[in-house]
Design a protein around this motif. Structure first.
Motif, PDB file in Angstrom:
ATOM      1  N   LEU A 111      -5.561  -8.691   7.941  1.00 22.74           N
ATOM      2  CA  LEU A 111      -5.660  -8.281   6.565  1.00 22.74           C
ATOM      3  C   LEU A 111      -5.010  -6.979   6.327  1.00 22.74           C
ATOM      4  CD1 LEU A 111      -6.899  -8.639   3.887  1.00 22.74           C
ATOM      5  CD2 LEU A 111      -9.253  -7.700   4.691  1.00 22.74           C
ATOM      6  N   LEU A 112      -5.216  -5.882   7.384  1.00 22.64           N
ATOM      7  CA  LEU A 112      -4.485  -4.759   6.937  1.00 22.64           C
ATOM      8  C   LEU A 112      -2.961  -4.763   6.767  1.00 22.64           C
ATOM      9  CD1 LEU A 112      -4.605  -1.494   7.000  1.00 22.64           C
ATOM     10  CD2 LEU A 112      -4.288  -1.470   9.475  1.00 22.64           C
ATOM     11  N   SER A 113      -2.333  -5.489   7.727  1.00 21.01           N
ATOM     12  CA  SER A 113      -0.898  -5.840   7.691  1.00 21.01           C
ATOM     13  C   SER A 113      -0.624  -6.492   6.098  1.00 21.01           C
ATOM     14  CB  SER A 113      -0.428  -6.879   8.345  1.00 21.01           C
ATOM     15  OG  SER A 113      -0.439  -6.085   9.825  1.00 21.01           O
ATOM     16  N   ARG A 114      -1.378  -7.301   5.621  1.00 26.92           N
ATOM     17  CA  ARG A 114      -1.135  -8.030   4.357  1.00 26.92           C
ATOM     18  C   ARG A 114      -1.275  -7.050   3.147  1.00 26.92           C
ATOM     19  NH1 ARG A 114       0.122 -13.031   4.196  1.00 26.92           N
ATOM     20  NH2 ARG A 114      -0.383 -13.284   2.048  1.00 26.92           N
ATOM     21  N   LEU A 115      -2.426  -6.164   3.388  1.00 24.46           N
ATOM     22  CA  LEU A 115      -2.602  -5.022   2.199  1.00 24.46           C
ATOM     23  C   LEU A 115      -1.405  -4.380   2.142  1.00 24.46           C
ATOM     24  CD1 LEU A 115      -6.435  -4.565   2.780  1.00 24.46           C
ATOM     25  CD2 LEU A 115      -5.402  -5.902   0.707  1.00 24.46           C
ATOM     26  N   MET A 116      -0.968  -3.783   3.336  1.00 27.50           N
ATOM     27  CA  MET A 116       0.128  -2.674   3.154  1.00 27.50           C
ATOM     28  C   MET A 116       1.331  -3.303   2.769  1.00 27.50           C
ATOM     29  SD  MET A 116      -0.334  -0.509   6.753  1.00 27.50           S
ATOM     30  CE  MET A 116       1.079   0.492   6.372  1.00 27.50           C
ATOM     31  N   LEU A 117       1.729  -4.558   3.020  1.00 28.70           N
ATOM     32  CA  LEU A 117       2.805  -5.231   2.258  1.00 28.70           C
ATOM     33  C   LEU A 117       2.648  -5.617   0.752  1.00 28.70           C
ATOM     34  CD1 LEU A 117       4.442  -7.532   4.958  1.00 28.70           C
ATOM     35  CD2 LEU A 117       5.526  -5.620   3.906  1.00 28.70           C
ATOM     36  N   GLY A 118       1.198  -5.745   0.474  1.00 28.65           N
ATOM     37  CA  GLY A 118       0.805  -6.198  -0.870  1.00 28.65           C
ATOM     38  C   GLY A 118       0.968  -4.950  -1.591  1.00 28.65           C
ATOM     39  N   ILE A 119       0.625  -3.562  -1.056  1.00 34.36           N
ATOM     40  CA  ILE A 119       0.737  -2.254  -1.584  1.00 34.36           C
ATOM     41  C   ILE A 119       2.331  -2.351  -2.065  1.00 34.36           C
ATOM     42  CG2 ILE A 119       0.936   0.203  -1.553  1.00 34.36           C
ATOM     43  CD1 ILE A 119      -1.845  -0.207   0.056  1.00 34.36           C
ATOM     44  N   THR A 120       3.219  -2.553  -1.195  1.00 32.77           N
ATOM     45  CA  THR A 120       4.649  -2.705  -1.471  1.00 32.77           C
ATOM     46  C   THR A 120       5.168  -3.411  -2.631  1.00 32.77           C
ATOM     47  OG1 THR A 120       5.154  -2.226   0.859  1.00 32.77           O
ATOM     48  CG2 THR A 120       6.903  -2.814  -0.376  1.00 32.77           C
ATOM     49  N   TRP A 121       4.695  -4.715  -2.731  1.00 36.92           N
ATOM     50  CA  TRP A 121       5.143  -5.545  -3.551  1.00 36.92           C
ATOM     51  C   TRP A 121       4.449  -5.292  -4.963  1.00 36.92           C
ATOM     52  CZ3 TRP A 121       8.411  -9.730  -4.289  1.00 36.92           C
ATOM     53  CH2 TRP A 121       9.121 -10.287  -3.032  1.00 36.92           C
ATOM     54  N   SER A 122       3.342  -4.947  -4.864  1.00 39.42           N
ATOM     55  CA  SER A 122       2.622  -4.654  -6.269  1.00 39.42           C
ATOM     56  C   SER A 122       3.108  -3.309  -6.765  1.00 39.42           C
ATOM     57  CB  SER A 122       0.978  -4.441  -5.901  1.00 39.42           C
ATOM     58  OG  SER A 122       0.455  -5.411  -5.725  1.00 39.42           O
ATOM     59  N   LEU A 123       3.208  -2.232  -6.034  1.00 38.50           N
ATOM     60  CA  LEU A 123       3.895  -0.924  -6.544  1.00 38.50           C
ATOM     61  C   LEU A 123       5.283  -1.159  -6.858  1.00 38.50           C
ATOM     62  CD1 LEU A 123       2.204   2.108  -4.433  1.00 38.50           C
ATOM     63  CD2 LEU A 123       1.918   1.260  -6.860  1.00 38.50           C
ATOM     64  N   GLY A 124       6.015  -1.791  -6.192  1.00 37.43           N
ATOM     65  CA  GLY A 124       7.336  -2.317  -6.534  1.00 37.43           C
ATOM     66  C   GLY A 124       7.721  -2.895  -7.891  1.00 37.43           C
ATOM     67  N   ILE A 125       6.845  -3.956  -8.205  1.00 37.80           N
ATOM     68  CA  ILE A 125       6.826  -4.419  -9.425  1.00 37.80           C
ATOM     69  C   ILE A 125       6.115  -3.529 -10.797  1.00 37.80           C
ATOM     70  CG2 ILE A 125       5.363  -6.251 -10.874  1.00 37.80           C
ATOM     71  CD1 ILE A 125       5.513  -8.052  -8.240  1.00 37.80           C
ATOM     72  N   ALA A 126       5.485  -2.821 -10.362  1.00 41.73           N
ATOM     73  CA  ALA A 126       4.501  -1.778 -11.318  1.00 41.73           C
ATOM     74  C   ALA A 126       5.558  -0.681 -11.574  1.00 41.73           C
ATOM     75  CB  ALA A 126       3.476  -1.417 -10.807  1.00 41.73           C
ATOM     76  N   LEU A 127       6.148  -0.187 -10.448  1.00 45.04           N
ATOM     77  CA  LEU A 127       7.457   0.886 -10.631  1.00 45.04           C
ATOM     78  C   LEU A 127       8.399   0.459 -11.513  1.00 45.04           C
ATOM     79  CD1 LEU A 127       8.116   3.861 -10.135  1.00 45.04           C
ATOM     80  CD2 LEU A 127       8.894   2.970  -7.938  1.00 45.04           C
ATOM     81  N   THR A 128       8.973  -0.810 -10.993  1.00 46.20           N
ATOM     82  CA  THR A 128      10.237  -0.989 -11.962  1.00 46.20           C
ATOM     83  C   THR A 128       9.801  -1.397 -13.389  1.00 46.20           C
ATOM     84  OG1 THR A 128      10.881  -2.000  -9.951  1.00 46.20           O
ATOM     85  CG2 THR A 128      11.805  -2.736 -11.625  1.00 46.20           C
ATOM     86  N   VAL A 148       4.045 -13.498  -8.085  1.00 50.52           N
ATOM     87  CA  VAL A 148       4.549 -13.901  -6.633  1.00 50.52           C
ATOM     88  C   VAL A 148       3.329 -14.675  -5.926  1.00 50.52           C
ATOM     89  CG1 VAL A 148       5.109 -12.663  -4.543  1.00 50.52           C
ATOM     90  CG2 VAL A 148       5.510 -11.685  -6.317  1.00 50.52           C
ATOM     91  N   LYS A 149       3.783 -15.711  -5.036  1.00 46.56           N
ATOM     92  CA  LYS A 149       2.763 -16.619  -4.448  1.00 46.56           C
ATOM     93  C   LYS A 149       2.446 -16.175  -2.925  1.00 46.56           C
ATOM     94  CE  LYS A 149       2.363 -19.122  -8.371  1.00 46.56           C
ATOM     95  NZ  LYS A 149       1.341 -19.598  -9.122  1.00 46.56           N
ATOM     96  N   PRO A 150       1.588 -16.618  -2.332  1.00 46.75           N
ATOM     97  CA  PRO A 150       1.425 -16.510  -1.064  1.00 46.75           C
ATOM     98  C   PRO A 150       2.464 -17.475  -0.377  1.00 46.75           C
ATOM     99  CG  PRO A 150      -0.828 -16.601  -2.026  1.00 46.75           C
ATOM    100  CD  PRO A 150       0.452 -17.069  -3.106  1.00 46.75           C
ATOM    101  N   PRO A 151       2.754 -17.255   1.072  1.00 46.84           N
ATOM    102  CA  PRO A 151       2.384 -16.408   1.914  1.00 46.84           C
ATOM    103  C   PRO A 151       2.992 -14.906   1.559  1.00 46.84           C
ATOM    104  CG  PRO A 151       4.061 -17.537   2.848  1.00 46.84           C
ATOM    105  CD  PRO A 151       4.148 -18.142   1.361  1.00 46.84           C
ATOM    106  N   THR A 152       3.892 -14.521   0.790  1.00 45.55           N
ATOM    107  CA  THR A 152       4.108 -13.231   0.476  1.00 45.55           C
ATOM    108  C   THR A 152       3.020 -12.546  -0.325  1.00 45.55           C
ATOM    109  OG1 THR A 152       6.431 -13.802  -0.172  1.00 45.55           O
ATOM    110  CG2 THR A 152       5.808 -12.038  -0.957  1.00 45.55           C
ATOM    111  N   PRO A 153       2.647 -11.215   0.183  1.00 49.67           N
ATOM    112  CA  PRO A 153       1.333 -10.790  -0.193  1.00 49.67           C
ATOM    113  C   PRO A 153       1.481  -9.628  -1.325  1.00 49.67           C
ATOM    114  CG  PRO A 153       2.146  -9.623   1.793  1.00 49.67           C
ATOM    115  CD  PRO A 153       3.203 -10.778   1.423  1.00 49.67           C
ATOM    116  N   THR A 154       0.623  -9.783  -2.237  1.00 45.78           N
ATOM    117  CA  THR A 154       0.618  -8.738  -3.024  1.00 45.78           C
ATOM    118  C   THR A 154      -0.876  -8.324  -3.338  1.00 45.78           C
ATOM    119  OG1 THR A 154       0.314 -10.218  -5.339  1.00 45.78           O
ATOM    120  CG2 THR A 154       2.659  -9.583  -4.581  1.00 45.78           C
TER     121      THR A 154
END
Length: 336
Positions: A112-129, A280-286
Protein backbone atom coordinates in the motif's frame (compact mmCIF):
# COMPACT_ATOMS: atom_id res chain seq x y z
CA UNK A 1 17.22 65.07 6.24
CA UNK A 2 14.38 62.76 5.18
CA UNK A 3 15.46 59.44 3.71
CA UNK A 4 13.89 58.18 0.48
CA UNK A 5 11.34 55.40 0.78
CA UNK A 6 13.82 52.89 -0.61
CA UNK A 7 16.19 53.58 2.29
CA UNK A 8 13.79 53.17 5.17
CA UNK A 9 15.57 52.02 8.30
CA UNK A 10 15.00 48.28 8.81
CA UNK A 11 16.62 47.39 12.12
CA UNK A 12 15.44 46.78 15.63
CA UNK A 13 14.73 49.84 17.71
CA UNK A 14 17.53 50.93 20.03
CA UNK A 15 16.55 50.42 23.72
CA UNK A 16 15.81 53.55 25.74
CA UNK A 17 18.92 55.02 27.31
CA UNK A 18 21.32 53.44 24.82
CA UNK A 19 23.04 55.31 22.04
CA UNK A 20 22.94 53.75 18.59
CA UNK A 21 26.47 52.83 17.49
CA UNK A 22 28.11 55.39 15.25
CA UNK A 23 28.22 54.33 11.64
CA UNK A 24 25.25 51.96 11.96
CA UNK A 25 24.17 50.89 8.50
CA UNK A 26 20.80 51.83 7.11
CA UNK A 27 19.31 48.80 5.36
CA UNK A 28 16.27 48.84 3.10
CA UNK A 29 13.98 45.92 2.46
CA UNK A 30 12.03 45.33 -0.73
CA UNK A 31 8.31 44.44 -0.70
CA UNK A 32 9.28 40.84 -1.44
CA UNK A 33 11.59 40.72 1.57
CA UNK A 34 8.88 42.22 3.77
CA UNK A 35 6.37 39.62 2.51
CA UNK A 36 8.83 36.78 3.23
CA UNK A 37 9.43 38.16 6.73
CA UNK A 38 5.68 38.30 7.42
CA UNK A 39 5.23 34.77 6.05
CA UNK A 40 8.01 33.35 8.23
CA UNK A 41 6.30 34.73 11.33
CA UNK A 42 3.21 32.64 10.56
CA UNK A 43 4.13 29.32 12.17
CA UNK A 44 1.07 27.49 10.87
CA UNK A 45 1.86 28.48 7.28
CA UNK A 46 5.49 27.41 7.73
CA UNK A 47 4.33 23.96 8.90
CA UNK A 48 1.99 23.78 5.90
CA UNK A 49 4.89 24.74 3.61
CA UNK A 50 6.98 21.90 5.05
CA UNK A 51 4.19 19.36 4.52
CA UNK A 52 3.62 20.56 0.94
CA UNK A 53 7.36 20.33 0.24
CA UNK A 54 7.38 16.77 1.63
CA UNK A 55 4.56 15.72 -0.70
CA UNK A 56 6.24 17.33 -3.71
CA UNK A 57 9.57 15.63 -2.94
CA UNK A 58 7.76 12.30 -2.49
CA UNK A 59 6.04 12.76 -5.84
CA UNK A 60 9.40 13.39 -7.54
CA UNK A 61 11.23 10.51 -5.84
CA UNK A 62 8.51 7.85 -6.22
CA UNK A 63 9.10 7.03 -9.93
CA UNK A 64 12.86 6.92 -9.31
CA UNK A 65 12.45 4.56 -6.35
CA UNK A 66 10.05 2.44 -8.41
CA UNK A 67 12.58 2.18 -11.25
CA UNK A 68 15.30 0.95 -8.90
CA UNK A 69 12.99 -1.55 -7.22
CA UNK A 70 12.75 0.20 -3.85
CA UNK A 71 9.01 0.57 -4.33
CA UNK A 72 7.03 -2.47 -5.46
CA UNK A 73 3.52 -1.22 -6.29
CA UNK A 74 2.63 -4.11 -8.62
CA UNK A 75 4.15 -7.06 -6.74
CA UNK A 76 1.57 -9.52 -5.44
CA UNK A 77 1.84 -10.94 -1.93
CA UNK A 78 -0.96 -13.49 -1.86
CA UNK A 79 0.65 -15.22 1.12
CA UNK A 80 -0.28 -12.22 3.27
CA UNK A 81 -3.99 -12.50 2.45
CA UNK A 82 -6.67 -14.59 4.11
CA UNK A 83 -8.38 -16.21 1.12
CA UNK A 84 -11.16 -17.66 3.26
CA UNK A 85 -12.20 -14.11 4.23
CA UNK A 86 -12.25 -12.83 0.66
CA UNK A 87 -8.63 -11.73 0.40
CA UNK A 88 -8.49 -9.58 3.54
CA UNK A 89 -4.89 -9.08 4.79
CA UNK A 90 -3.75 -11.15 7.74
CA UNK A 91 -3.03 -9.24 10.94
CA UNK A 92 -3.91 -5.81 12.24
CA UNK A 93 -3.75 -2.54 10.23
CA UNK A 94 -4.01 -4.32 6.88
CA UNK A 95 -1.11 -6.65 7.62
CA UNK A 96 1.31 -3.87 8.54
CA UNK A 97 4.90 -5.00 9.08
CA UNK A 98 8.47 -3.77 8.60
CA UNK A 99 8.31 -4.91 4.98
CA UNK A 100 4.91 -3.26 4.45
CA UNK A 101 4.61 -0.32 6.89
CA UNK A 102 1.06 0.54 5.82
CA UNK A 103 -0.02 -3.02 5.09
CA UNK A 104 -1.09 -4.53 1.78
CA UNK A 105 -4.04 -4.01 -0.55
CA UNK A 106 -6.93 -6.45 0.01
CA UNK A 107 -7.50 -8.83 -2.87
CA UNK A 108 -4.15 -8.29 -4.58
CA UNK A 109 -1.56 -8.06 -1.80
CA UNK A 110 0.19 -5.03 -3.35
CA UNK A 111 2.26 -2.90 -0.99
CA UNK A 112 0.00 0.00 0.00
CA UNK A 113 2.83 2.45 0.78
CA UNK A 114 4.34 1.96 -2.69
CA UNK A 115 0.99 2.51 -4.37
CA UNK A 116 0.25 5.61 -2.31
CA UNK A 117 3.63 7.17 -3.14
CA UNK A 118 3.12 6.59 -6.86
CA UNK A 119 -0.47 7.73 -6.44
CA UNK A 120 0.82 11.06 -5.10
CA UNK A 121 2.99 11.38 -8.22
CA UNK A 122 0.08 10.84 -10.59
CA UNK A 123 -2.45 12.91 -8.61
CA UNK A 124 -0.13 15.87 -8.03
CA UNK A 125 1.08 15.66 -11.64
CA UNK A 126 -2.48 15.88 -12.95
CA UNK A 127 -3.42 18.62 -10.47
CA UNK A 128 -0.24 20.64 -11.10
CA UNK A 129 -0.56 20.51 -14.89
CA UNK A 130 -4.25 21.39 -14.73
CA UNK A 131 -3.51 24.29 -12.38
CA UNK A 132 -0.82 25.71 -14.68
CA UNK A 133 -3.06 25.55 -17.76
CA UNK A 134 -5.94 27.08 -15.78
CA UNK A 135 -3.80 30.01 -14.61
CA UNK A 136 -2.38 30.59 -18.10
CA UNK A 137 -5.85 30.68 -19.68
CA UNK A 138 -7.31 32.79 -16.87
CA UNK A 139 -4.41 35.27 -16.97
CA UNK A 140 -4.58 35.70 -20.75
CA UNK A 141 -8.35 36.19 -20.91
CA UNK A 142 -8.35 38.40 -17.81
CA UNK A 143 -5.57 40.68 -19.06
CA UNK A 144 -7.08 41.05 -22.54
CA UNK A 145 -10.56 41.64 -21.11
CA UNK A 146 -9.51 44.15 -18.47
CA UNK A 147 -7.11 46.14 -20.65
CA UNK A 148 -9.11 46.22 -23.88
CA UNK A 149 -12.56 46.95 -22.51
CA UNK A 150 -15.43 47.64 -24.89
CA UNK A 151 -16.73 44.86 -27.11
CA UNK A 152 -13.72 42.63 -26.34
CA UNK A 153 -14.51 42.78 -22.63
CA UNK A 154 -18.19 42.08 -23.35
CA UNK A 155 -17.45 39.03 -25.50
CA UNK A 156 -15.02 37.53 -22.96
CA UNK A 157 -17.52 38.25 -20.18
CA UNK A 158 -20.25 36.32 -22.01
CA UNK A 159 -17.77 33.50 -22.72
CA UNK A 160 -17.06 33.29 -18.98
CA UNK A 161 -20.78 33.15 -18.21
CA UNK A 162 -21.29 30.45 -20.84
CA UNK A 163 -18.41 28.34 -19.49
CA UNK A 164 -19.65 28.60 -15.91
CA UNK A 165 -23.14 27.52 -16.99
CA UNK A 166 -21.95 24.14 -18.33
CA UNK A 167 -22.27 21.17 -15.93
CA UNK A 168 -18.64 20.10 -15.61
CA UNK A 169 -19.25 16.62 -14.17
CA UNK A 170 -21.86 15.67 -16.75
CA UNK A 171 -19.62 16.89 -19.57
CA UNK A 172 -16.79 14.83 -18.14
CA UNK A 173 -18.84 11.64 -18.04
CA UNK A 174 -20.43 12.20 -21.45
CA UNK A 175 -17.22 12.96 -23.33
CA UNK A 176 -14.89 10.47 -21.66
CA UNK A 177 -15.28 7.59 -24.10
CA UNK A 178 -15.17 9.71 -27.26
CA UNK A 179 -12.24 11.75 -25.96
CA UNK A 180 -10.17 8.62 -25.23
CA UNK A 181 -10.75 7.35 -28.76
CA UNK A 182 -9.72 10.72 -30.19
CA UNK A 183 -6.59 10.96 -28.03
CA UNK A 184 -5.42 7.39 -28.64
CA UNK A 185 -6.24 7.14 -32.36
CA UNK A 186 -6.02 10.68 -33.75
CA UNK A 187 -3.31 12.11 -31.48
CA UNK A 188 -1.56 8.71 -31.21
CA UNK A 189 -1.25 8.71 -27.43
CA UNK A 190 -0.60 5.00 -27.02
CA UNK A 191 -0.65 4.97 -23.22
CA UNK A 192 -4.28 4.81 -22.09
CA UNK A 193 -3.38 6.10 -18.63
CA UNK A 194 -1.66 9.13 -20.15
CA UNK A 195 -4.65 9.72 -22.45
CA UNK A 196 -6.99 9.62 -19.44
CA UNK A 197 -4.77 12.05 -17.55
CA UNK A 198 -4.72 14.43 -20.55
CA UNK A 199 -8.51 14.30 -20.73
CA UNK A 200 -8.93 15.08 -17.02
CA UNK A 201 -6.40 17.93 -17.28
CA UNK A 202 -8.27 19.32 -20.29
CA UNK A 203 -11.62 19.25 -18.48
CA UNK A 204 -10.19 20.87 -15.34
CA UNK A 205 -8.53 23.63 -17.38
CA UNK A 206 -11.48 24.24 -19.72
CA UNK A 207 -13.92 24.76 -16.85
CA UNK A 208 -11.56 26.21 -14.23
CA UNK A 209 -10.22 29.38 -15.87
CA UNK A 210 -13.28 31.73 -15.60
CA UNK A 211 -12.89 32.57 -11.87
CA UNK A 212 -9.18 33.29 -12.42
CA UNK A 213 -10.01 35.52 -15.40
CA UNK A 214 -12.47 37.53 -13.32
CA UNK A 215 -9.92 38.12 -10.55
CA UNK A 216 -7.22 39.09 -13.06
CA UNK A 217 -9.61 41.39 -14.92
CA UNK A 218 -10.39 43.27 -11.70
CA UNK A 219 -6.68 43.78 -11.02
CA UNK A 220 -5.98 44.90 -14.60
CA UNK A 221 -8.73 47.53 -14.47
CA UNK A 222 -6.64 49.40 -11.89
CA UNK A 223 -3.22 48.55 -13.31
CA UNK A 224 -4.00 49.90 -16.78
CA UNK A 225 -4.29 53.42 -15.36
CA UNK A 226 -0.81 53.36 -13.78
CA UNK A 227 1.91 55.71 -14.98
CA UNK A 228 4.24 53.04 -16.31
CA UNK A 229 1.47 51.65 -18.55
CA UNK A 230 0.73 55.12 -19.88
CA UNK A 231 4.45 55.64 -20.48
CA UNK A 232 4.63 52.37 -22.43
CA UNK A 233 1.71 53.52 -24.57
CA UNK A 234 3.35 56.88 -25.28
CA UNK A 235 6.56 55.16 -26.34
CA UNK A 236 4.59 53.07 -28.83
CA UNK A 237 4.85 49.69 -27.08
CA UNK A 238 2.80 46.91 -28.64
CA UNK A 239 -0.15 45.41 -26.85
CA UNK A 240 1.77 42.16 -26.43
CA UNK A 241 4.53 44.00 -24.59
CA UNK A 242 2.06 45.90 -22.41
CA UNK A 243 0.19 42.70 -21.56
CA UNK A 244 3.15 40.51 -20.70
CA UNK A 245 5.96 42.94 -19.83
CA UNK A 246 4.16 45.73 -18.00
CA UNK A 247 0.97 44.20 -16.52
CA UNK A 248 1.62 40.46 -16.02
CA UNK A 249 4.64 40.89 -13.67
CA UNK A 250 2.38 42.87 -11.32
CA UNK A 251 -0.14 40.02 -11.12
CA UNK A 252 2.18 37.40 -9.66
CA UNK A 253 0.86 37.82 -6.10
CA UNK A 254 -2.84 36.96 -6.77
CA UNK A 255 -1.82 34.27 -9.27
CA UNK A 256 0.51 32.68 -6.71
CA UNK A 257 -2.26 32.60 -4.12
CA UNK A 258 -4.70 31.18 -6.67
CA UNK A 259 -2.12 28.50 -7.52
CA UNK A 260 -2.01 27.26 -3.92
CA UNK A 261 -5.81 27.16 -3.80
CA UNK A 262 -6.42 25.51 -7.19
CA UNK A 263 -3.88 22.73 -6.72
CA UNK A 264 -5.60 21.04 -3.74
CA UNK A 265 -8.99 21.60 -5.35
CA UNK A 266 -7.80 19.70 -8.42
CA UNK A 267 -6.38 16.90 -6.25
CA UNK A 268 -9.86 16.50 -4.76
CA UNK A 269 -11.42 16.73 -8.23
CA UNK A 270 -9.18 13.95 -9.55
CA UNK A 271 -10.25 11.77 -6.61
CA UNK A 272 -13.91 12.52 -7.33
CA UNK A 273 -13.51 11.74 -11.03
CA UNK A 274 -11.79 8.43 -10.24
CA UNK A 275 -14.63 7.57 -7.87
CA UNK A 276 -17.03 8.12 -10.78
CA UNK A 277 -14.97 5.81 -12.99
CA UNK A 278 -13.37 8.56 -15.08
CA UNK A 279 -9.62 9.07 -15.14
CA UNK A 280 -6.55 6.91 -14.71
CA UNK A 281 -7.49 3.28 -14.13
CA UNK A 282 -5.78 0.62 -11.97
CA UNK A 283 -3.24 -0.94 -11.89
CA UNK A 284 -1.73 2.55 -12.37
CA UNK A 285 -2.25 4.13 -8.94
CA UNK A 286 -3.66 7.55 -8.18
CA UNK A 287 -4.97 8.72 -4.85
CA UNK A 288 -8.41 8.84 -6.41
CA UNK A 289 -8.61 5.29 -7.75
CA UNK A 290 -6.98 3.90 -4.59
CA UNK A 291 -9.66 5.62 -2.52
CA UNK A 292 -12.36 4.39 -4.90
CA UNK A 293 -11.12 0.79 -4.57
CA UNK A 294 -10.96 1.07 -0.79
CA UNK A 295 -14.68 1.84 -0.41
CA UNK A 296 -15.56 -1.84 -0.82
CA UNK A 297 -13.29 -2.70 2.13
CA UNK A 298 -14.19 0.20 4.43
CA UNK A 299 -15.62 -2.21 7.02
CA UNK A 300 -13.42 -5.28 6.54
CA UNK A 301 -10.14 -3.33 6.32
CA UNK A 302 -10.62 0.25 7.63
CA UNK A 303 -6.92 1.11 7.33
CA UNK A 304 -7.04 0.63 3.55
CA UNK A 305 -9.86 3.19 3.43
CA UNK A 306 -8.26 5.53 5.95
CA UNK A 307 -4.77 6.06 4.50
CA UNK A 308 -5.65 7.41 1.01
CA UNK A 309 -8.44 9.55 2.45
CA UNK A 310 -6.09 10.90 5.11
CA UNK A 311 -3.42 11.76 2.51
CA UNK A 312 -5.91 13.63 0.32
CA UNK A 313 -7.23 15.53 3.35
CA UNK A 314 -3.73 16.55 4.51
CA UNK A 315 -2.75 17.68 0.99
CA UNK A 316 -5.88 19.82 0.67
CA UNK A 317 -5.56 21.34 4.15
CA UNK A 318 -1.83 22.03 3.80
CA UNK A 319 -2.07 23.79 0.45
CA UNK A 320 -5.08 25.80 1.62
CA UNK A 321 -3.22 26.94 4.74
CA UNK A 322 -0.22 27.79 2.56
CA UNK A 323 -2.46 29.85 0.31
CA UNK A 324 -3.93 31.71 3.31
CA UNK A 325 -0.43 32.44 4.61
CA UNK A 326 0.76 33.75 1.24
CA UNK A 327 -2.34 35.92 0.91
CA UNK A 328 -1.76 37.49 4.32
CA UNK A 329 1.96 37.97 3.66
CA UNK A 330 1.42 39.59 0.26
CA UNK A 331 -1.50 41.72 1.43
CA UNK A 332 -0.95 42.73 5.07
CA UNK A 333 -4.20 44.74 5.11
CA UNK A 334 -6.29 41.57 4.75
CA UNK A 335 -7.32 39.88 7.99
CA UNK A 336 -7.21 36.13 8.51
Amino acid sequence: MTLPASEVVAHEATPVGEVEPEGAKVAGRSPTQLAIARFRKDKLSMVALGICAFYIISAILAPILDKFGVLTPNDFHQDLLNISLGGIPEGAMGGASWSHPLGVVPGTGNDLLSRLMLGITWSLGIALTGTIFTLVLGAIFGIVSGFSGGWVDAIIGRLIDLTLSFPQTLMLLALYGAALIFLTENLHIGNRDLASAVFVIGILSAFGWPPVARVVRGQVLSLREREYVEAARLFGASRFRIYFKEILPNLWAPLLVYFTLLLPAYVSAEAAFSFLGVGVKPPTPTLGNILADSVSYSTADPSFFFFPGFLIAIIVISFNLLGDGLRDALDPKSGR
